[in-house]
Design a protein around this motif. Structure first.
Motif, PDB file in Angstrom:
ATOM      1  N   VAL A 170     -41.408 -73.145 -41.125  1.00 56.65           N
ATOM      2  CA  VAL A 170     -41.400 -73.252 -42.587  1.00 56.65           C
ATOM      3  C   VAL A 170     -39.979 -73.070 -43.103  1.00 56.65           C
ATOM      4  O   VAL A 170     -39.547 -73.761 -44.020  1.00 56.65           O
ATOM      5  N   GLY A 171     -39.230 -72.158 -42.482  1.00 58.39           N
ATOM      6  CA  GLY A 171     -37.845 -71.938 -42.887  1.00 58.39           C
ATOM      7  C   GLY A 171     -37.000 -73.191 -42.769  1.00 58.39           C
ATOM      8  O   GLY A 171     -36.203 -73.502 -43.649  1.00 58.39           O
ATOM      9  N   GLU A 172     -37.169 -73.930 -41.670  1.00 65.08           N
ATOM     10  CA  GLU A 172     -36.436 -75.185 -41.486  1.00 65.08           C
ATOM     11  C   GLU A 172     -36.831 -76.205 -42.543  1.00 65.08           C
ATOM     12  O   GLU A 172     -35.975 -76.930 -43.053  1.00 65.08           O
ATOM     13  N   LEU A 173     -38.107 -76.260 -42.880  1.00 66.52           N
ATOM     14  CA  LEU A 173     -38.585 -77.190 -43.912  1.00 66.52           C
ATOM     15  C   LEU A 173     -37.970 -76.837 -45.261  1.00 66.52           C
ATOM     16  O   LEU A 173     -37.496 -77.711 -45.979  1.00 66.52           O
ATOM     17  N   HIS A 174     -37.922 -75.563 -45.595  1.00 59.43           N
ATOM     18  CA  HIS A 174     -37.343 -75.132 -46.864  1.00 59.43           C
ATOM     19  C   HIS A 174     -35.844 -75.419 -46.920  1.00 59.43           C
ATOM     20  O   HIS A 174     -35.332 -75.837 -47.956  1.00 59.43           O
ATOM     21  N   ARG A 175     -35.138 -75.190 -45.808  1.00 60.71           N
ATOM     22  CA  ARG A 175     -33.702 -75.489 -45.778  1.00 60.71           C
ATOM     23  C   ARG A 175     -33.464 -76.989 -45.936  1.00 60.71           C
ATOM     24  O   ARG A 175     -32.542 -77.404 -46.652  1.00 60.71           O
ATOM     25  N   TRP A 176     -34.284 -77.818 -45.292  1.00 61.08           N
ATOM     26  CA  TRP A 176     -34.152 -79.265 -45.423  1.00 61.08           C
ATOM     27  C   TRP A 176     -34.401 -79.682 -46.877  1.00 61.08           C
ATOM     28  O   TRP A 176     -33.640 -80.468 -47.446  1.00 61.08           O
ATOM     29  N   ARG A 177     -35.456 -79.133 -47.471  1.00 65.53           N
ATOM     30  CA  ARG A 177     -35.797 -79.454 -48.864  1.00 65.53           C
ATOM     31  C   ARG A 177     -34.651 -79.068 -49.791  1.00 65.53           C
ATOM     32  O   ARG A 177     -34.261 -79.849 -50.662  1.00 65.53           O
ATOM     33  N   TYR A 178     -34.083 -77.869 -49.590  1.00 63.23           N
ATOM     34  CA  TYR A 178     -32.961 -77.408 -50.405  1.00 63.23           C
ATOM     35  C   TYR A 178     -31.779 -78.374 -50.277  1.00 63.23           C
ATOM     36  O   TYR A 178     -31.161 -78.733 -51.274  1.00 63.23           O
ATOM     37  N   GLN A 179     -31.476 -78.804 -49.058  1.00 65.26           N
ATOM     38  CA  GLN A 179     -30.345 -79.691 -48.824  1.00 65.26           C
ATOM     39  C   GLN A 179     -30.552 -81.049 -49.475  1.00 65.26           C
ATOM     40  O   GLN A 179     -29.629 -81.616 -50.058  1.00 65.26           O
ATOM     41  N   VAL A 180     -31.764 -81.571 -49.421  1.00 67.99           N
ATOM     42  CA  VAL A 180     -32.067 -82.864 -50.050  1.00 67.99           C
ATOM     43  C   VAL A 180     -31.880 -82.763 -51.565  1.00 67.99           C
ATOM     44  O   VAL A 180     -31.266 -83.642 -52.189  1.00 67.99           O
ATOM     45  N   ILE A 181     -32.373 -81.700 -52.170  1.00 71.11           N
ATOM     46  CA  ILE A 181     -32.239 -81.515 -53.624  1.00 71.11           C
ATOM     47  C   ILE A 181     -30.774 -81.340 -53.975  1.00 71.11           C
ATOM     48  O   ILE A 181     -30.281 -81.935 -54.956  1.00 71.11           O
ATOM     49  N   LYS A 182     -30.054 -80.543 -53.210  1.00 77.82           N
ATOM     50  CA  LYS A 182     -28.629 -80.313 -53.484  1.00 77.82           C
ATOM     51  C   LYS A 182     -27.854 -81.629 -53.398  1.00 77.82           C
ATOM     52  O   LYS A 182     -27.049 -81.927 -54.297  1.00 77.82           O
ATOM     53  N   ASN A 183     -28.087 -82.420 -52.362  1.00 79.27           N
ATOM     54  CA  ASN A 183     -27.398 -83.713 -52.218  1.00 79.27           C
ATOM     55  C   ASN A 183     -27.724 -84.643 -53.379  1.00 79.27           C
ATOM     56  O   ASN A 183     -26.864 -85.378 -53.850  1.00 79.27           O
ATOM     57  N   TYR A 184     -28.977 -84.619 -53.826  1.00 80.46           N
ATOM     58  CA  TYR A 184     -29.395 -85.481 -54.927  1.00 80.46           C
ATOM     59  C   TYR A 184     -28.675 -85.090 -56.225  1.00 80.46           C
ATOM     60  O   TYR A 184     -28.195 -85.949 -56.965  1.00 80.46           O
ATOM     61  N   ILE A 185     -28.604 -83.797 -56.471  1.00 77.76           N
ATOM     62  CA  ILE A 185     -27.952 -83.317 -57.705  1.00 77.76           C
ATOM     63  C   ILE A 185     -26.465 -83.619 -57.688  1.00 77.76           C
ATOM     64  O   ILE A 185     -25.887 -83.996 -58.707  1.00 77.76           O
ATOM     65  N   LEU A 186     -25.836 -83.457 -56.534  1.00 74.43           N
ATOM     66  CA  LEU A 186     -24.395 -83.654 -56.434  1.00 74.43           C
ATOM     67  C   LEU A 186     -23.982 -85.123 -56.376  1.00 74.43           C
ATOM     68  O   LEU A 186     -22.800 -85.437 -56.534  1.00 74.43           O
ATOM     69  N   SER A 187     -24.933 -86.016 -56.148  1.00 71.66           N
ATOM     70  CA  SER A 187     -24.568 -87.436 -56.051  1.00 71.66           C
ATOM     71  C   SER A 187     -24.531 -88.111 -57.402  1.00 71.66           C
ATOM     72  O   SER A 187     -24.882 -87.632 -58.390  1.00 71.66           O
ATOM     73  N   GLY A 203     -37.269 -85.844 -59.242  1.00 69.13           N
ATOM     74  CA  GLY A 203     -36.996 -87.263 -59.397  1.00 69.13           C
ATOM     75  C   GLY A 203     -36.601 -87.941 -58.103  1.00 69.13           C
ATOM     76  O   GLY A 203     -36.083 -89.057 -58.121  1.00 69.13           O
ATOM     77  N   ILE A 204     -36.832 -87.265 -56.987  1.00 68.02           N
ATOM     78  CA  ILE A 204     -36.509 -87.832 -55.689  1.00 68.02           C
ATOM     79  C   ILE A 204     -37.750 -88.548 -55.182  1.00 68.02           C
ATOM     80  O   ILE A 204     -38.760 -87.917 -54.885  1.00 68.02           O
ATOM     81  N   HIS A 205     -37.679 -89.859 -55.136  1.00 68.14           N
ATOM     82  CA  HIS A 205     -38.834 -90.647 -54.705  1.00 68.14           C
ATOM     83  C   HIS A 205     -38.800 -90.796 -53.197  1.00 68.14           C
ATOM     84  O   HIS A 205     -37.917 -91.434 -52.645  1.00 68.14           O
ATOM     85  N   ILE A 206     -39.757 -90.175 -52.569  1.00 66.31           N
ATOM     86  CA  ILE A 206     -39.819 -90.140 -51.118  1.00 66.31           C
ATOM     87  C   ILE A 206     -41.276 -90.278 -50.703  1.00 66.31           C
ATOM     88  O   ILE A 206     -42.173 -89.852 -51.435  1.00 66.31           O
ATOM     89  N   LYS A 207     -41.500 -90.902 -49.566  1.00 64.61           N
ATOM     90  CA  LYS A 207     -42.865 -90.987 -49.042  1.00 64.61           C
ATOM     91  C   LYS A 207     -43.135 -89.741 -48.218  1.00 64.61           C
ATOM     92  O   LYS A 207     -42.221 -89.169 -47.630  1.00 64.61           O
ATOM     93  N   LYS A 208     -44.392 -89.345 -48.184  1.00 63.25           N
ATOM     94  CA  LYS A 208     -44.746 -88.175 -47.384  1.00 63.25           C
ATOM     95  C   LYS A 208     -44.363 -88.375 -45.926  1.00 63.25           C
ATOM     96  O   LYS A 208     -43.945 -87.437 -45.251  1.00 63.25           O
ATOM     97  N   SER A 209     -44.450 -89.593 -45.457  1.00 61.76           N
ATOM     98  CA  SER A 209     -44.114 -89.884 -44.061  1.00 61.76           C
ATOM     99  C   SER A 209     -42.618 -89.745 -43.792  1.00 61.76           C
ATOM    100  O   SER A 209     -42.205 -89.660 -42.634  1.00 61.76           O
ATOM    101  N   GLU A 210     -41.782 -89.731 -44.824  1.00 61.51           N
ATOM    102  CA  GLU A 210     -40.342 -89.593 -44.654  1.00 61.51           C
ATOM    103  C   GLU A 210     -39.900 -88.140 -44.537  1.00 61.51           C
ATOM    104  O   GLU A 210     -38.737 -87.877 -44.233  1.00 61.51           O
TER     105      GLU A 210
END
Length: 65
Positions: A48-65, A34-41
């Motif tokens: 790949v590891g950095e991308l996965h860590r960033w993705r995890y952090q975005v999802i975690k922040n979204y759930i906790l907010s 449910g995180i609405h984001i543009k591909k350009s964002e």
């Protein structure tokens, strides 16, 4: 049980540069949460590891907010 070969392959994968498929996969996963984001964002990451860590952090922040 993972073999040494499998562990090395995984390490090489996470250290490789993200492809457009992995960036699209990240986009889809964020949309599924449910995180609405543009591909350009999605930030350009070096591995790949950095991308996965960033993705995890975005999802975690979204759930906790």
């Amino acid at each position: 049980m993972c073999t040494t070969e499998t562990i090395q392959e995984k390490e090489m994968y996470y250290r490789s540069k993200p492809t457009s498929e992995e960036i699209f996969e990240t986009y889809q996963i964020l949309r599924d949460f449910g995180i609405h984001i543009k591909k350009s964002e999605i930030p350009k990451k070096n591995t790949v590891g950095e991308l996965h860590r960033w993705r995890y952090q975005v999802i975690k922040n979204y759930i906790l907010s």
